[in-house]
Design a protein around this motif. Structure first.
Motif, PDB file in Angstrom:
ATOM      1  N   GLN A 160       7.833  22.181 115.043  1.00 40.15           N
ATOM      2  CA  GLN A 160       6.238  22.623 115.828  1.00 40.15           C
ATOM      3  C   GLN A 160       5.958  21.466 116.867  1.00 40.15           C
ATOM      4  O   GLN A 160       5.551  21.913 117.691  1.00 40.15           O
ATOM      5  CB  GLN A 160       5.461  23.192 114.572  1.00 40.15           C
ATOM      6  CG  GLN A 160       4.124  23.683 115.540  1.00 40.15           C
ATOM      7  CD  GLN A 160       4.287  24.917 116.201  1.00 40.15           C
ATOM      8  OE1 GLN A 160       5.147  26.007 115.922  1.00 40.15           O
ATOM      9  NE2 GLN A 160       4.057  25.024 117.620  1.00 40.15           N
ATOM     10  N   ILE A 161       6.326  20.576 116.460  1.00 42.91           N
ATOM     11  CA  ILE A 161       5.392  19.214 117.154  1.00 42.91           C
ATOM     12  C   ILE A 161       6.062  19.410 118.204  1.00 42.91           C
ATOM     13  O   ILE A 161       6.347  18.301 119.314  1.00 42.91           O
ATOM     14  CB  ILE A 161       5.338  17.967 115.792  1.00 42.91           C
ATOM     15  CG1 ILE A 161       4.395  17.774 114.950  1.00 42.91           C
ATOM     16  CG2 ILE A 161       5.187  16.308 116.900  1.00 42.91           C
ATOM     17  CD1 ILE A 161       4.350  16.713 113.577  1.00 42.91           C
ATOM     18  N   GLN A 162       8.002  19.005 117.737  1.00 39.88           N
ATOM     19  CA  GLN A 162       9.234  19.181 119.532  1.00 39.88           C
ATOM     20  C   GLN A 162       8.651  20.164 120.158  1.00 39.88           C
ATOM     21  O   GLN A 162       8.852  19.621 120.968  1.00 39.88           O
ATOM     22  CB  GLN A 162      10.253  19.011 118.406  1.00 39.88           C
ATOM     23  CG  GLN A 162      10.829  17.899 117.743  1.00 39.88           C
ATOM     24  CD  GLN A 162      12.015  18.501 116.800  1.00 39.88           C
ATOM     25  OE1 GLN A 162      12.374  19.422 116.378  1.00 39.88           O
ATOM     26  NE2 GLN A 162      13.286  17.480 116.860  1.00 39.88           N
ATOM     27  N   LYS A 163       7.475  21.262 119.445  1.00 36.01           N
ATOM     28  CA  LYS A 163       7.809  21.880 120.682  1.00 36.01           C
ATOM     29  C   LYS A 163       6.064  21.629 121.333  1.00 36.01           C
ATOM     30  O   LYS A 163       6.445  22.234 122.436  1.00 36.01           O
ATOM     31  CB  LYS A 163       7.352  23.828 119.963  1.00 36.01           C
ATOM     32  CG  LYS A 163       7.945  24.993 120.708  1.00 36.01           C
ATOM     33  CD  LYS A 163       7.338  25.998 119.908  1.00 36.01           C
ATOM     34  CE  LYS A 163       7.071  27.329 120.526  1.00 36.01           C
ATOM     35  NZ  LYS A 163       5.815  27.017 121.560  1.00 36.01           N
ATOM     36  N   ASP A 164       5.298  21.397 120.997  1.00 44.02           N
ATOM     37  CA  ASP A 164       4.329  21.218 121.105  1.00 44.02           C
ATOM     38  C   ASP A 164       4.975  19.882 122.560  1.00 44.02           C
ATOM     39  O   ASP A 164       4.321  19.680 123.502  1.00 44.02           O
ATOM     40  CB  ASP A 164       3.305  20.271 120.420  1.00 44.02           C
ATOM     41  CG  ASP A 164       3.025  21.795 119.556  1.00 44.02           C
ATOM     42  OD1 ASP A 164       3.195  22.617 119.620  1.00 44.02           O
ATOM     43  OD2 ASP A 164       2.389  21.585 117.959  1.00 44.02           O
ATOM     44  N   LEU A 165       5.530  19.066 122.323  1.00 48.76           N
ATOM     45  CA  LEU A 165       5.845  18.226 123.085  1.00 48.76           C
ATOM     46  C   LEU A 165       6.789  18.915 124.426  1.00 48.76           C
ATOM     47  O   LEU A 165       6.586  18.531 124.989  1.00 48.76           O
ATOM     48  CB  LEU A 165       6.923  16.441 122.225  1.00 48.76           C
ATOM     49  CG  LEU A 165       6.988  16.131 123.103  1.00 48.76           C
ATOM     50  CD1 LEU A 165       5.941  15.056 123.798  1.00 48.76           C
ATOM     51  CD2 LEU A 165       8.559  14.529 122.576  1.00 48.76           C
ATOM     52  N   ARG A 193      -2.539  21.534 120.086  1.00 48.33           N
ATOM     53  CA  ARG A 193      -2.407  21.652 118.630  1.00 48.33           C
ATOM     54  C   ARG A 193      -1.473  20.671 118.261  1.00 48.33           C
ATOM     55  O   ARG A 193      -1.715  20.864 116.737  1.00 48.33           O
ATOM     56  CB  ARG A 193      -1.199  22.852 118.859  1.00 48.33           C
ATOM     57  CG  ARG A 193      -0.695  23.804 117.751  1.00 48.33           C
ATOM     58  CD  ARG A 193      -0.325  24.759 117.770  1.00 48.33           C
ATOM     59  NE  ARG A 193       1.194  24.852 119.061  1.00 48.33           N
ATOM     60  CZ  ARG A 193       1.278  25.680 119.823  1.00 48.33           C
ATOM     61  NH1 ARG A 193       1.317  26.681 119.170  1.00 48.33           N
ATOM     62  NH2 ARG A 193       3.005  25.417 120.236  1.00 48.33           N
ATOM     63  N   TRP A 194      -0.684  19.505 119.041  1.00 54.51           N
ATOM     64  CA  TRP A 194       0.001  18.393 118.519  1.00 54.51           C
ATOM     65  C   TRP A 194      -0.622  17.724 116.852  1.00 54.51           C
ATOM     66  O   TRP A 194       0.387  17.469 116.744  1.00 54.51           O
ATOM     67  CB  TRP A 194       0.445  18.357 119.446  1.00 54.51           C
ATOM     68  CG  TRP A 194      -0.176  16.582 120.234  1.00 54.51           C
ATOM     69  CD1 TRP A 194      -0.591  16.813 121.018  1.00 54.51           C
ATOM     70  CD2 TRP A 194      -0.352  15.333 119.674  1.00 54.51           C
ATOM     71  NE1 TRP A 194      -1.807  15.625 121.578  1.00 54.51           N
ATOM     72  CE2 TRP A 194      -1.484  14.215 120.610  1.00 54.51           C
ATOM     73  CE3 TRP A 194       0.342  14.403 118.499  1.00 54.51           C
ATOM     74  CZ2 TRP A 194      -1.805  13.326 120.077  1.00 54.51           C
ATOM     75  CZ3 TRP A 194      -0.687  13.260 118.811  1.00 54.51           C
ATOM     76  CH2 TRP A 194      -1.247  13.247 119.182  1.00 54.51           C
ATOM     77  N   THR A 209       9.019  10.521 126.824  1.00 57.79           N
ATOM     78  CA  THR A 209       9.086  11.655 126.097  1.00 57.79           C
ATOM     79  C   THR A 209      10.658  10.749 125.043  1.00 57.79           C
ATOM     80  O   THR A 209      10.807  11.451 124.413  1.00 57.79           O
ATOM     81  CB  THR A 209       9.757  12.366 126.498  1.00 57.79           C
ATOM     82  OG1 THR A 209      10.164  11.892 128.202  1.00 57.79           O
ATOM     83  CG2 THR A 209       7.609  12.773 127.934  1.00 57.79           C
ATOM     84  N   ASP A 210      11.363  10.530 125.801  1.00 56.48           N
ATOM     85  CA  ASP A 210      12.946  10.175 125.144  1.00 56.48           C
ATOM     86  C   ASP A 210      12.693   9.628 123.804  1.00 56.48           C
ATOM     87  O   ASP A 210      13.048   9.606 123.070  1.00 56.48           O
ATOM     88  CB  ASP A 210      13.299   9.331 125.832  1.00 56.48           C
ATOM     89  CG  ASP A 210      14.232  10.305 127.571  1.00 56.48           C
ATOM     90  OD1 ASP A 210      14.116  11.296 127.174  1.00 56.48           O
ATOM     91  OD2 ASP A 210      14.402   9.573 128.578  1.00 56.48           O
ATOM     92  N   LEU A 213      10.892  11.782 116.285  1.00 59.09           N
ATOM     93  CA  LEU A 213      10.672  12.957 115.853  1.00 59.09           C
ATOM     94  C   LEU A 213      12.399  13.590 114.824  1.00 59.09           C
ATOM     95  O   LEU A 213      11.997  14.280 114.136  1.00 59.09           O
ATOM     96  CB  LEU A 213      10.247  14.160 116.742  1.00 59.09           C
ATOM     97  CG  LEU A 213       9.438  14.084 117.010  1.00 59.09           C
ATOM     98  CD1 LEU A 213       8.711  15.266 118.566  1.00 59.09           C
ATOM     99  CD2 LEU A 213       8.199  13.920 115.971  1.00 59.09           C
ATOM    100  N   GLN A 214      13.210  13.222 115.805  1.00 61.81           N
ATOM    101  CA  GLN A 214      14.590  13.369 115.644  1.00 61.81           C
ATOM    102  C   GLN A 214      15.247  12.590 114.501  1.00 61.81           C
ATOM    103  O   GLN A 214      16.047  13.500 113.157  1.00 61.81           O
ATOM    104  CB  GLN A 214      15.909  13.808 116.415  1.00 61.81           C
ATOM    105  CG  GLN A 214      17.276  13.797 116.579  1.00 61.81           C
ATOM    106  CD  GLN A 214      17.370  15.527 115.953  1.00 61.81           C
ATOM    107  OE1 GLN A 214      16.757  16.310 116.579  1.00 61.81           O
ATOM    108  NE2 GLN A 214      18.274  15.609 115.285  1.00 61.81           N
TER     109      GLN A 214
END
Length: 867
Positions: A62-67, A95-96, A160-161, A167-168
């Protein structure tokens, strides 16, 4: 006492089995408890992985989706300038932080991952503050230079990278932790399975050990019992052997029961040997007194009884003392009893065993050399043969008799009854044998006299048989010799009566008709004499078959309607409604009887009526249903004193030299004999001057069950149409319209050795425009047929020299294989002669004298069939 105490403290097999099962159940309970605890621990771990790890992975996603939403919304706005593109950006931005806080709460127990989460939070905050917000501000203010510089320096992309990488990395760390937990869970599951196998082995070992211990005690005892019984039954060891069992359980009871059974069998075998010995001794006796003494002597040895007496039933039905044991005096006790008198008589009357206990003192005294005493028990047993009393046994004993003793006594009493009856029968047979010898001597004398008489009777019987055979042969030959000239006489007179050329006057025709009538009367006389001779010789055959009464009614009406019209008499034939439609009898003989009765009725009736009524009545003698054929006339009647004579041969009611009516008087004689052969009878009632009533009764039990009326009507309507052309003798010529066109030009082979018959038949064939060839015997007939000539019909005589008609017909059918219609024309008029002709191969049969119309109809039918 010690053994009984041990047996009372026995441990039953049920207790042993229950104890073993309880031990197994306890082990199973422990195993189930351990397994439950282990399964609960595994369940908690599974729930942790399901509830925690999966939720952590979903939150990271979900955090990856927010970003991704924020980056995508910002790029869309910068490219298009449309504020709507910022909706995903604003949603992700709002939301993040909450998603990241949720993630931190899930990994609160992992400090390394918490630090990674804080680093991700700092990176997101830096990207939003220093990258995305600046780019959006440059776009809104229209500062293209600053926006281009922003993208040229790639400050937002680098941040962002880095966030994606963080996150990964975080996600891969969590996947590794999840895999480690799953591997740990797998190892624990394998440990659980191993523990289950171990527990199963332990429980199985305990169960098998318990079962083996318990079954071993049971099987050992059963084998001991079985071995003992087998050795006794198969190996022939003595019944004295007993079974020893050391276990204190039901096996011990089995051993004790088996030992009791062996003791009982041993005791029964001893009794059987004693019974067999008694039976053997009794068979050797031939006197009732000796049988009684021997029986009582053996009875004492078997039951140890000190006193006994046997009473045997005599011819006067009294019970007489036949033997005794241990009588104190010569006149001890009564010598005889009547049936029902005293206990002895009552035992015989009731035919049952009487056991009397507590015998009072002084009732009877049993003595020995050193003292005397009264018995404790009296037993009285009936001695029977096939439930008939032949005697009574009375015994006295010092001890009570048990049930087995009483049963054995009753068995021995039954055996004694058979022996007594056998001895009685043997004595009676000896007496009868002595009497028979004396009678045989007398019978031998009588037998010699009877033999002489038998020889004389046999001689007379042979003479009678020869006379009867001579009479039958004479009548048959005379019939043939009479029919041969009659044949030509009747044929020629019939042809003359037709007056085809018109040469004869009415008187001439009348003379010819008289000749024809006289010839017919002579023919009827010949037939009556032949029938009477066959009845007397017992050679008249009866062929039972099914006849239709309605068909019989039509036939009788057609035969006598013309006679009734000539004499101006009323003639009716009636069948009552309750009469069955069918009857099983000999139809030919039934019609012969009815025709004789009706002919007499018409002969003796000048005015009024003649009736034939058919009905059903009940025979009062034996209650059977009968079919009654009643012929009633209003003629002259018969005197009462002559009623007994009318059924005698050659006798008439008006017998005498000046009688008014003709005839031989054979009709009623033959009719009465035929009625007897059909199982019936003829009864007559008559009043002189008023008329007569003749009734033929036939048994109705032969009548077929009532059929459907429609079926019966159909049978009646089609009966005439279904008559076979192959049997034209039974067809009334008057009912068949003759068409001689079929005969014109046909070629006939006429085979006969009598010139008169050839003359008569040749004229008949010429009158029909037929051609013919004559053969004088069977040999000439065969020669003509072998010569290749073909014929449409063959008229074959039977009585011929060299080769008779029977042999000629067989040769035509079997040797020449010809199917030409053959009509047997013969003076042999017996029924068996007709059957012989048809069996030889003839298609039809006609007896001499020949009726021209009948012969023509037969030829027409046979030629049509052949065509």
């Amino acid at each position: 006492m010690y053994s009984q105490a041990i047996r009372k403290k026995k441990i039953s097999i049920r207790t042993k089995i229950l104890s073993g099962n309880i031990i197994v159940m306890i082990c199973l309970g422990i195993a189930i408890g351990a397994l439950s605890m282990r399964i609960a621990s595994l369940q908690e771990e599974i729930e942790f992985i399901s509830a925690h790890d999966i939720q952590v992975h979903e939150t990271v996603n979900q955090i990856q989706k927010d970003l991704l939403d924020m980056e995508t919304g910002m790029r869309g706005f910068i490219i298009s300038g449309d504020e709507s593109y910022l909706d995903p950006y604003n949603t992700g931005r709002a939301r993040w932080e909450a998603d990241l806080n949720k993630l931190k709460s899930l990994i609160i127990d992992n400090q390394a991952q918490l630090r990674n989460a804080d680093s991700i939070k700092e990176g997101l905050t830096d990207w939003i503050t220093n990258a995305s917000e600046n780019a959006i501000s440059y776009k809104r203010s229209g500062d293209a230079a600053s926006l281009n510089k922003f993208f040229a320096e790639k400050k937002g992309k680098d941040r962002t990278d880095a966030l994606r990488q963080q996150l990964q990395s975080f996600k891969e760390t969590e996947f590794g932790l999840t895999e480690a937990r799953a591997e740990s869970l797998k190892e624990r599951n394998e440990s659980l399975i191993g523990l289950l196998y171990l527990l199963w082995i332990i429980v199985a070992a305990i169960s098998i050990s318990t079962t083996w211990l318990i079954s071993n005690t049971v099987i050992r005892t059963i084998r001991t019992v079985g071995s003992t019984i087998r050795q006794i039954a198969v190996e022939g060891e003595s019944l004295h052997r007993r079974i020893e069992v050391n276990t204190r359980d039901e096996m011990m009871e089995l051993g004790d029961s088996t030992n009791m059974l062996l003791e009982t069998i041993e005791r029964q075998n001893i009794r059987k040997d004693q019974v067999a010995q008694i039976a053997t001794l009794l068979q050797e006796q031939s006197d009732i007194d000796a049988v009684g003494k021997q029986f009582l002597n053996q009875l004492v040895q078997v039951f140890n009884i000190p006193y006994g007496v046997l009473y045997v039933r005599g011819q006067s039905n009294h019970l007489v003392k036949a033997a005794s044991y241990a009588e104190s005096t010569e006149n001890f006790g009564r010598k005889e009893f009547q049936i029902g008198e005293g206990l002895v008589g009552q035992c015989a009357a009731e035919n049952r065993t009487l056991i009397i206990g507590d015998v009072p003192g002084g009732y009877v005294s049993i003595q020995s050399g050193i003292g005397e005493a009264s018995p404790a028990v009296l037993a009285l047993l009936p001695v029977c043969f096939e439930r008939n009393i032949v005697g009574v046994i009375e015994i006295a004993s010092f001890s009570k008799l048990d049930r087995s003793d009483v049963e054995l006594l009753e068995q021995l009493a039954g055996m004694l009854g058979v022996t007594i009856q056998s001895v009685k029968s043997r004595m009676e047979m000896e007496q009868l044998y002595t009497e028979t010898q004396a009678a045989n001597e007398e019978l031998q004398v009588q037998s010699e006299e009877l033999n002489a008489q038998s020889l004389e009777l046999l001689t007379m019987n042979d003479e009678l048989k020869r006379s009867s055979n001579f009479k039958s042969e004479f009548l048959a030959n005379m019939s043939h010799e009479l029919r041969t000239p009659l044949n030509s006489m009747l044929i020629l007179s019939q042809m003359l009566a037709e007056n085809r050329q018109g040469h004869l006057s009415e008187d001439d025709i009348s003379y010819v008709n008289t000749i024809y009538s006289a010839g017919n009367d002579l023919l009827n006389l010949i037939n009556d004499i032949l029938d009477l001779s066959k009845v007397e010789a017992g050679k008249l055959d009866i062929e039972m078959g099914n006849i239709i009464l309605a068909d019989l009614q039509l036939n009788i009406q057609s035969n006598f309607q013309e006679v009734a019209a000539k004499k101006n008499l009323d003639f009716t034939v009636r069948i009552s409604p309750e009469t069955p439609a069918w009857l099983e009898t000999d139809g030919f003989r039934l019609q012969q009887i009815l025709k004789n009765l009706l002919s007499n009725a018409f002969k003796f009736t000048d005015s009024g009526k003649v009736e034939l009524n058919v009905g059903v009545r009940s025979n009062n003698s034996w209650g059977q249903q009968e079919v009654a054929f009643t012929v009633t006339d209003t003629g002259r009647g018969i005197a009462r004193d002559k009623l007994g004579l009318i059924f005698e041969a050659f006798t008439q009611a008006d017998s005498g030299t000046a009688r008014k009516f003709g005839g031989t008087g054979l009709g009623l004689t033959i009719s009465a004999s035929l009625a007897n052969l059909l199982g019936g009878r003829i009864e007559v009632q008559s009043d002189e001057g008023k008329g007569s009533e003749f009734t033929l009764y036939l048994p109705a039990q032969r009548s077929i069950a009532l059929m459907d009326e429609a079926m019966a009507s159909k049978q009646v309507a089609t009966s005439h149409a279904s008559l076979s052309a192959a049997d034209p003798v039974s067809i009334a010529v008057s009912e068949m319209p003759l068409s001689t066109a079929e005969l014109k030009g046909r070629h006939v082979l006429l085979v006969d050795d009598d010139a008169r018959n050839l003359f008569a038949l040749s004229h008949v064939l010429e009158s029909l425009d037929m051609t013919f060839t004559i053969a004088h015997d069977g040999l000439e007939c065969m020669d003509r047929l072998r010569g290749g000539d073909t014929y449409d019909c063959i008229l074959m005589d039977i009585m011929m020299p060299d080769m008779d008609g029977f042999q000629a017909i067989r040769e035509i059918r079997h040797t020449l294989q010809l199917s030409t219609p053959i009509i047997a024309v013969t003076a042999k008029a017996m029924k068996e002669d007709r059957d012989k002709c048809l069996e030889a191969g003839a298609n039809a049969y006609i007896s001499k004298p020949v009726q021209v119309q009948q012969l023509v109809s037969i030829m027409v039918a046979q030629i049509k069939v052949e065509a």
